[in-house]
Each structure stands twice: as structure tokens, then as C-alpha cells.
Motif scaffolding. Structure first.
Motif, PDB file in Angstrom:
ATOM      1  N   UNK A  98       0.807  -1.216   0.000  1.00  0.00           N
ATOM      2  CA  UNK A  98       0.000   0.000   0.000  1.00  0.00           C
ATOM      3  C   UNK A  98       0.844   1.273   0.000  1.00  0.00           C
ATOM      4  N   UNK A  99       2.141   1.135   0.207  1.00  0.00           N
ATOM      5  CA  UNK A  99       3.011   2.310   0.222  1.00  0.00           C
ATOM      6  C   UNK A  99       3.092   2.998   1.570  1.00  0.00           C
ATOM      7  N   UNK A 100       2.611   2.343   2.635  1.00  0.00           N
ATOM      8  CA  UNK A 100       2.621   2.961   3.963  1.00  0.00           C
ATOM      9  C   UNK A 100       4.025   3.151   4.525  1.00  0.00           C
ATOM     10  N   UNK A 101       4.990   2.389   4.010  1.00  0.00           N
ATOM     11  CA  UNK A 101       6.337   2.414   4.584  1.00  0.00           C
ATOM     12  C   UNK A 101       7.302   3.327   3.832  1.00  0.00           C
ATOM     13  N   UNK A 102       6.867   3.880   2.715  1.00  0.00           N
ATOM     14  CA  UNK A 102       7.772   4.618   1.831  1.00  0.00           C
ATOM     15  C   UNK A 102       8.536   5.734   2.528  1.00  0.00           C
ATOM     16  N   UNK A 103       7.850   6.482   3.379  1.00  0.00           N
ATOM     17  CA  UNK A 103       8.477   7.660   3.979  1.00  0.00           C
ATOM     18  C   UNK A 103       9.508   7.312   5.045  1.00  0.00           C
ATOM     19  N   UNK A 104       9.466   6.103   5.571  1.00  0.00           N
ATOM     20  CA  UNK A 104      10.344   5.741   6.685  1.00  0.00           C
ATOM     21  C   UNK A 104      11.290   4.583   6.379  1.00  0.00           C
ATOM     22  N   UNK A 105      10.921   3.741   5.408  1.00  0.00           N
ATOM     23  CA  UNK A 105      11.702   2.529   5.146  1.00  0.00           C
ATOM     24  C   UNK A 105      12.152   2.515   3.692  1.00  0.00           C
ATOM     25  N   UNK A 106      13.456   2.556   3.486  1.00  0.00           N
ATOM     26  CA  UNK A 106      13.980   2.500   2.121  1.00  0.00           C
ATOM     27  C   UNK A 106      13.864   1.076   1.587  1.00  0.00           C
ATOM     28  N   UNK A 107      13.981   0.937   0.283  1.00  0.00           N
ATOM     29  CA  UNK A 107      13.928  -0.400  -0.321  1.00  0.00           C
ATOM     30  C   UNK A 107      15.048  -1.285   0.216  1.00  0.00           C
ATOM     31  N   UNK A 108      16.208  -0.669   0.446  1.00  0.00           N
ATOM     32  CA  UNK A 108      17.342  -1.426   0.974  1.00  0.00           C
ATOM     33  C   UNK A 108      17.049  -1.929   2.390  1.00  0.00           C
ATOM     34  N   UNK A 109      16.468  -1.061   3.205  1.00  0.00           N
ATOM     35  CA  UNK A 109      16.126  -1.466   4.569  1.00  0.00           C
ATOM     36  C   UNK A 109      15.062  -2.556   4.575  1.00  0.00           C
ATOM     37  N   UNK A 110      14.065  -2.393   3.712  1.00  0.00           N
ATOM     38  CA  UNK A 110      13.002  -3.396   3.666  1.00  0.00           C
ATOM     39  C   UNK A 110      13.575  -4.756   3.284  1.00  0.00           C
ATOM     40  N   UNK A 111      14.431  -4.764   2.292  1.00  0.00           N
ATOM     41  CA  UNK A 111      15.045  -6.014   1.850  1.00  0.00           C
ATOM     42  C   UNK A 111      15.916  -6.619   2.950  1.00  0.00           C
ATOM     43  N   UNK A 112      16.640  -5.764   3.658  1.00  0.00           N
ATOM     44  CA  UNK A 112      17.561  -6.234   4.695  1.00  0.00           C
ATOM     45  C   UNK A 112      16.831  -6.846   5.884  1.00  0.00           C
ATOM     46  N   UNK A 113      15.772  -6.180   6.340  1.00  0.00           N
ATOM     47  CA  UNK A 113      15.110  -6.609   7.573  1.00  0.00           C
ATOM     48  C   UNK A 113      13.855  -7.463   7.354  1.00  0.00           C
ATOM     49  N   UNK A 114      13.217  -7.297   6.196  1.00  0.00           N
ATOM     50  CA  UNK A 114      11.942  -7.985   5.989  1.00  0.00           C
ATOM     51  C   UNK A 114      11.899  -8.847   4.728  1.00  0.00           C
ATOM     52  N   UNK A 115      12.974  -8.841   3.966  1.00  0.00           N
ATOM     53  CA  UNK A 115      12.988  -9.610   2.725  1.00  0.00           C
ATOM     54  C   UNK A 115      12.794 -11.101   2.936  1.00  0.00           C
ATOM     55  N   UNK A 116      13.203 -11.602   4.097  1.00  0.00           N
ATOM     56  CA  UNK A 116      13.096 -13.034   4.395  1.00  0.00           C
ATOM     57  C   UNK A 116      11.649 -13.527   4.412  1.00  0.00           C
ATOM     58  N   UNK A 117      10.710 -12.609   4.612  1.00  0.00           N
ATOM     59  CA  UNK A 117       9.297 -13.005   4.716  1.00  0.00           C
ATOM     60  C   UNK A 117       8.834 -13.719   3.448  1.00  0.00           C
ATOM     61  N   UNK A 118       9.358 -13.301   2.302  1.00  0.00           N
ATOM     62  CA  UNK A 118       8.891 -13.854   1.032  1.00  0.00           C
ATOM     63  C   UNK A 118       9.110 -15.363   0.942  1.00  0.00           C
TER      64      UNK A 118
END
Length: 283
Positions: A98-118
Motif C-alpha cells: 500500500x506504500x505505507x512504509x515509503x516515507x520511513x523505510x527505504x527499499x534497501x532497509x526493507x530487503x535487509x530486515x523484511x525480505x526473508x518473509x517472502x
């Protein structure tokens, strides 16, 4: 009715021995948690998932992403509260979509901390559906009470739920077996609660109050306040408390302390409620 703990089970048997016209029923909340435990406790993928949750929590709890931390895992009665653990990654993915994280979480951060979810998406779908089965049964019993008619109705719901995963349909069968076994103990037309949540909630509240010495938040805050600052009379303290509105206090907190973790969570997870209805989850 009991949770089948050794003390309650033994006491129930003794009581029924002296009053054979009665029977002992298994509290549905505890039994369903045990069925989940049997399904997941030795599941390597599920235990790997729990390890990833702990790892992620440790990595981000002292960072500006702390509002996105996974829920804390309970050491006791773990399977009575795993819904939040399973739904946290689903909400993270939905917040990202939904784009709720855009302002606080970069793509790099998302991949680093949450990428494992996939790598757990397929498993999460199964676990979520099993939880939906559990919560649907609990909710119906809370609202309607436990009866033979309810068990027949649940049987039909499961039959037409169109669940496609074998592990989900097998789990439905285990839940139904339990319900049918307990319903055989009922007198036709009898309706019973079969949940001890209200009673246990009362015990929990009593323990919390007793543990605080009956003071609660207000009592403890007054004690702390009495240690610091200028000594005030009861009249002065009352006047100061009454002159400050909740709105003004919230405004001061916002300006002085800034956005709270809870406020950030509301922003991040806005509109990410996971549909837990039986119809949506299994059809």
C-alpha cells in the motif's frame, strides 16, 4: 469444564465419581491451542519462522524501525497467542504494497530486515487458514454456546469451505473430531459455554491488581510525583490536575517527545487488517 491440567482433570474425575450424572468437558480454547501445538510445534519451517521473528526483533528494536518490530513471543501458552505472530508478516507485506512504509523505510532497509518473509509466504497462507479455523470455532461458541446443533453446523461449514491445502483440511478434521467427541457428552438440546475465558480474565485482573498492591497507575504516579518538585498541598495538587486537559497533555507530548511507537504503528499498518473470516480465508 477444565483445561485438562492435571489438577483440574483429577478434581473433575473425583467430582464425577461422586456425581455420575455429570460429565467433564474440555475447554475449547485450550484444546484448540493444543491442536495447533500438535500441528506446528515440531514443524521445522514454523520453528525457523519463529527464529526469524526473534532475529528481526533484536535487529530493529533499538532503531528508527522499532515500530515495525514483530510481537514478542510468549514462553508459556505460546499456541494460544500465535495469531499475532503469523499475521505480523502478512501486515508488513500489505503495508509495503500500500506504500505505507515509503516515507520511513527505504527499499534497501526493507530487503535487509523484511525480505526473508517472502520465503515463508506459502507457509503463512496455510498457518493463517488454520488459525482462521480455530478463531471461527471459538467465536461461534462464544456467541452461540456449545451444542450438538452447532457442531453439525460447523461440519457443514467445513464441508463447503473449499479449503485446498491438505494440511488445512486435515486440521479441520481434527477440530471437528474434538467437537463431535465433546458434543456426544451433551443432552440433546443442551447448550453450554465450553470456554473459561471470562473466568480466567477475572483471575488475571485480580492478580494484576494484587501485584500492584492495589495502587494501579494513578497510585504509583502520585507516589513518584511526591518525590520530586516542590511540595504541594492536596488543594494545590487537585487544582493543577483539574486545570490540565487530556488534549493539552497529548499536545505537549506530541511537541516535546514526538511521535510515539504506537502512533507510528498506526500509520504504518493503516488499512492492513487481515481478513480472518472463514469465507474469505478458505474460499
Amino acid at each position: 469444564m477444565s483445561d485438562e491440567g492435571s489438577d483440574a482433570k483429577s478434581g473433575g474425575k473425583t467430582f464425577i465419581g461422586n456425581a455420575p450424572e455429570h460429565c467433564q468437558l474440555f475447554d475449547v480454547v485450550h484444546k484448540l491451542a493444543l491442536l495447533l501445538k500438535s500441528e506446528l510445534d515440531d514443524n521445522e519451517q514454523f520453528n525457523s519462522f519463529l527464529s526469524k521473528l526473534n532475529e528481526t526483533r533484536q535487529k530493529i528494536q533499538q532503531t528508527d524501525l522499532a515500530a515495525l518490530m514483530p510481537p514478542k513471543q510468549r514462553s508459556k501458552a505460546k499456541f494460544m497467542s500465535i495469531a499475532n505472530l503469523v499475521r505480523w508478516p502478512l501486515k508488513i507485506l500489505e503495508a509495503q504494497r500500500q506504500g505505507n512504509l515509503k516515507s520511513k523505510v527505504s527499499n534497501e532497509q526493507f530487503s535487509k530486515y523484511f525480505g526473508w518473509i517472502m520465503s515463508y509466504v506459502d507457509d503463512l497462507e496455510v498457518w493463517h487458514q488454520q488459525l482462521v479455523v480455530v478463531e471461527h470455532v471459538k467465536e461461534r461458541i462464544r456467541k452461540e454456546g456449545f451444542s450438538q446443533a452447532l457442531v453439525e453446523s460447523v461440519d457443514q461449514e467445513f464441508l463447503y469451505s473449499k479449503a485446498t491445502k491438505a494440511s488445512v483440511t486435515n486440521f479441520q478434521g481434527e477440530v471437528l473430531d474434538f467437537l463431535q467427541e465433546e458434543s456426544c457428552k451433551l443432552i440433546p438440546g443442551e447448550v453450554l459455554p465450553l470456554v473459561t475465558e471470562v473466568m480466567e480474565s477475572g483471575f488475571g485482573s485480580y492478580k494484576n491488581i494484587a501485584g500492584r498492591g492495589g495502587q494501579g497507575i494513578t497510585g504509583n504516579a502520585v507516589r513518584i510525583a511526591s518525590i520530586y518538585g516542590q511540595e504541594q498541598s492536596v488543594e494545590e495538587s487537585t487544582k493543577n490536575l483539574e486545570s490540565k486537559s487530556t488534549v493539552s497533555l497529548q499536545d505537549w507530548v506530541g511537541k516535546t517527545i514526538g511521535e510515539t511507537l504506537q502512533g507510528m504503528r498506526r500509520t504504518f499498518f493503516k488499512g492492513t487488517k487481515i481478513d480472518s473470516s472463514l469465507e474469505s480465508a478458505l474460499n
